[in-house]
Design an enzyme around this catalytic site. Sequence first.
Site, PDB file in Angstrom:
ATOM      1  N   HIS A 246     -16.304  13.092 -11.972  1.00  0.00           N
ATOM      2  CA  HIS A 246     -15.301  14.127 -12.252  1.00  0.00           C
ATOM      3  C   HIS A 246     -15.886  15.519 -12.086  1.00  0.00           C
ATOM      4  O   HIS A 246     -15.249  16.431 -11.581  1.00  0.00           O
ATOM      5  CB  HIS A 246     -14.768  13.962 -13.675  1.00  0.00           C
ATOM      6  CG  HIS A 246     -13.727  12.899 -13.776  1.00  0.00           C
ATOM      7  ND1 HIS A 246     -13.259  12.419 -14.965  1.00  0.00           N
ATOM      8  CD2 HIS A 246     -13.053  12.227 -12.817  1.00  0.00           C
ATOM      9  CE1 HIS A 246     -12.343  11.505 -14.743  1.00  0.00           C
ATOM     10  NE2 HIS A 246     -12.214  11.363 -13.457  1.00  0.00           N
TER      11      HIS A 246
ATOM     12  N   GLU B 115      -5.287   1.137   7.980  1.00  0.00           N
ATOM     13  CA  GLU B 115      -6.428   1.285   7.069  1.00  0.00           C
ATOM     14  C   GLU B 115      -7.360   0.084   7.125  1.00  0.00           C
ATOM     15  O   GLU B 115      -8.389   0.053   6.462  1.00  0.00           O
ATOM     16  CB  GLU B 115      -5.935   1.414   5.624  1.00  0.00           C
ATOM     17  CG  GLU B 115      -4.872   2.450   5.440  1.00  0.00           C
ATOM     18  CD  GLU B 115      -4.541   2.656   3.981  1.00  0.00           C
ATOM     19  OE1 GLU B 115      -5.218   3.457   3.334  1.00  0.00           O
ATOM     20  OE2 GLU B 115      -3.593   2.015   3.487  1.00  0.00           O
TER      21      GLU B 115
ATOM     22  N   ASP C  33     -10.006   4.274   3.778  1.00  0.00           N
ATOM     23  CA  ASP C  33     -10.084   2.818   3.687  1.00  0.00           C
ATOM     24  C   ASP C  33     -10.561   2.189   4.996  1.00  0.00           C
ATOM     25  O   ASP C  33     -11.301   1.207   4.974  1.00  0.00           O
ATOM     26  CB  ASP C  33      -8.719   2.237   3.294  1.00  0.00           C
ATOM     27  CG  ASP C  33      -8.517   2.307   1.795  1.00  0.00           C
ATOM     28  OD1 ASP C  33      -9.458   1.963   1.061  1.00  0.00           O
ATOM     29  OD2 ASP C  33      -7.439   2.738   1.348  1.00  0.00           O
TER      30      ASP C  33
ATOM     31  N   CYS D  90      -4.468  10.735   7.888  1.00  0.00           N
ATOM     32  CA  CYS D  90      -4.318  11.347   6.567  1.00  0.00           C
ATOM     33  C   CYS D  90      -5.523  11.072   5.658  1.00  0.00           C
ATOM     34  O   CYS D  90      -5.505  11.421   4.492  1.00  0.00           O
ATOM     35  CB  CYS D  90      -3.033  10.878   5.908  1.00  0.00           C
ATOM     36  SG  CYS D  90      -2.984   9.113   5.644  1.00  0.00           S
TER      37      CYS D  90
HETATM   38  C1  PEP Z   1      -7.018   6.465   3.196  1.00  0.00           C
HETATM   39  O1  PEP Z   1      -7.357   5.331   2.874  1.00  0.00           O
HETATM   40  O2  PEP Z   1      -7.579   7.139   4.103  1.00  0.00           O
HETATM   41  C2  PEP Z   1      -5.895   7.123   2.496  1.00  0.00           C
HETATM   42  C3  PEP Z   1      -5.421   8.290   2.887  1.00  0.00           C
HETATM   43  O3  PEP Z   1      -5.404   6.491   1.406  1.00  0.00           O
HETATM   44  P1  PEP Z   1      -6.098   6.546  -0.036  1.00  0.00           P
HETATM   45  O4  PEP Z   1      -7.266   7.494   0.021  1.00  0.00           O
HETATM   46  O5  PEP Z   1      -5.037   7.007  -0.967  1.00  0.00           O
HETATM   47  O6  PEP Z   1      -6.479   5.119  -0.225  1.00  0.00           O
HETATM   48 MG    MG Z   2      -6.038   4.175   1.637  1.00  0.00          MG
END
Ligand code: PEP
Ligand code: MG
Length: 579
Positions: A195, A438, A462, A509
């Site tokens: 954190h 992912e 992921d 993303c």
């Molecule tokens: C990812 O896995 O890149 C993603 C954007 O999802 P999260 O980080 O929420 O698992």
């Molecule tokens: Mg993810």
Amino acid sequence: MTLELQGIGVSRGIAIGKAHILFHNQPDVREYLIPAFEIEQEVDRLLNATEKAREQLMEIRKHIPANAPTDVTSFIDTHILMLNDSSLTTVPSDMIRSRRCNAEWALQLQRDALINVFNEMDDPYLRTRRDDVDHVVNRIHRILADEQVADHEISDGRLKGHIIIAEDLTPADTVLMQHQGIAAFVTEHGGTTSHTTILARSLGIPAIVGIESVRRYIQDNELLIIDGELGTVIAGADQKTINEYQQRLFKFKQHIASLSRYKSQITQTKDNKSIKLLANAELPDDIKMISNAGAEGIGLYRTEFLYMNRSSPPEEEEQLAAYRDVVESIDAPVTIRTFDLGADKTVDGGRNIGQTATNPALGLRAIRLCLSQPNMFRTQLRAILRASAFGKVKIMFPMISTQQELLQTQTQLRNCKEELTREGLDFDPYIETGVMIEIPASAVCAEMFAKQVDFLSIGTNDLIQYTLAIDRIDDQVNYLYDPLHPAVLRLIYMTLQAGSKHDITVSMCGEMAGDPRFTRLLLAMGLDTFSMHPNAILEIKQIINETDLSKLPENALQVLNLSDPFETEALLQKINSRN
Ligand code: PEP
Ligand code: MG
């Protein structure tokens, strides 16, 4: 003599300043017997200390800058909530009564019991939260010992411009120190996902963690240079090195200041390729930042926050209100991801579903969990669909890996649409749907999905974890987490190619999309839609607007075939050099 120490750079930035060493060691906790007639007095002593700790944190909370991201407040709130919890009040009070022991000892026993429970948890994220127990219990112990040194030391104004050297820092320490204007911090403990580390990044404090015994090597008040990106601490630097870093610091500050002019600019390469920059949002408060950051919409709206700190999942109306708020407050498309609970995102509202898996990241999470809980999923789908009546909404499904999963998901969505139509409730019948790529299998079969959905979104966090078999939050294997691994790059490229062949948008993303080191490489690979933390948008926009795609090295895509990391790094540098 110059001393250079290497740690893990967790929050970038250069700092030059005098060291201030914090020595608040663990209080020495002893056990002693309390006479029967003083037992209730001892219980009061404990409860007063707990209350005082709570008051201190409430006071610290007031120092959080108004524009700080929400996680800053939520980390402090977590500690305040813990202080209200019976496990730190009633349980140790009962121990004082039953064992006739002193408050410190009862608290210590309870601390040990709680830490043991955390240590036994399968979920690595929760396992790391034992730090929170320690931080809170230490604060109470210090109050019981009448030792409030830490906060005084941190908050009396002496720290301005200093580089803090500490064994560990709590989120509360970090907030107080930022308020005092510290230049940077270096700790012996901590990892990239603690954190305190996340806070340092949010608050823009350069930070390095993981330098064992750093307090033994550094002297109070000696001049230090910190590079929060590379993780280096330099002590005893000669004048030439100091001048060099002063220049770098000056340039870094100029760079940050110069970014604001990109807010109103469109995102386009020098050779006129339009690029879309979208924002990732995690909490309702992030929306405020998004409008300021110059994003063209939300590329990933994580909905897990709705399931946090509660014992049952949110009802449809509550979800609708939350989604509608976002959709109405931003005049651009919002991509809502269905709940990705499980593994690192195990939260109360979804915790008791299914059994504890041996490998939670490979277990019942994301779309698998959605499909195994049809009622919970249906509630969310209905709420998202209904929100689409109030603005442009897209739905995105996390972690799809098979055709079957996609078909089941689409059937659920279709059923929900039919229900809403029967009930006379409004929604966008043409709502766009997409899947997150992912899992390596999905990237390899990206074409199969591209034929059936409106868009794909690459979740690199992921994708890297699953491709390289590295738990993304395990500090022990973090060093293997490599976005430039040719396997990762090839999977990204395959996905982009699949999108282009079937003429659908492919966005990215994961964190990689917001990392300036990779922007040009991703552009060269064909990515044209990036979604990232709002803080990163202007910097990425600057890079894009200063890039001429036609002048990128012709062999840029050779990076997909390089096995030697040094060669990869050299090619990346060539791609990133001015063009
Ligand atoms: C990812 O896995 O890149 C993603 C954007 O999802 P999260 O980080 O929420 O698992
Ligand atoms: Mg993810």
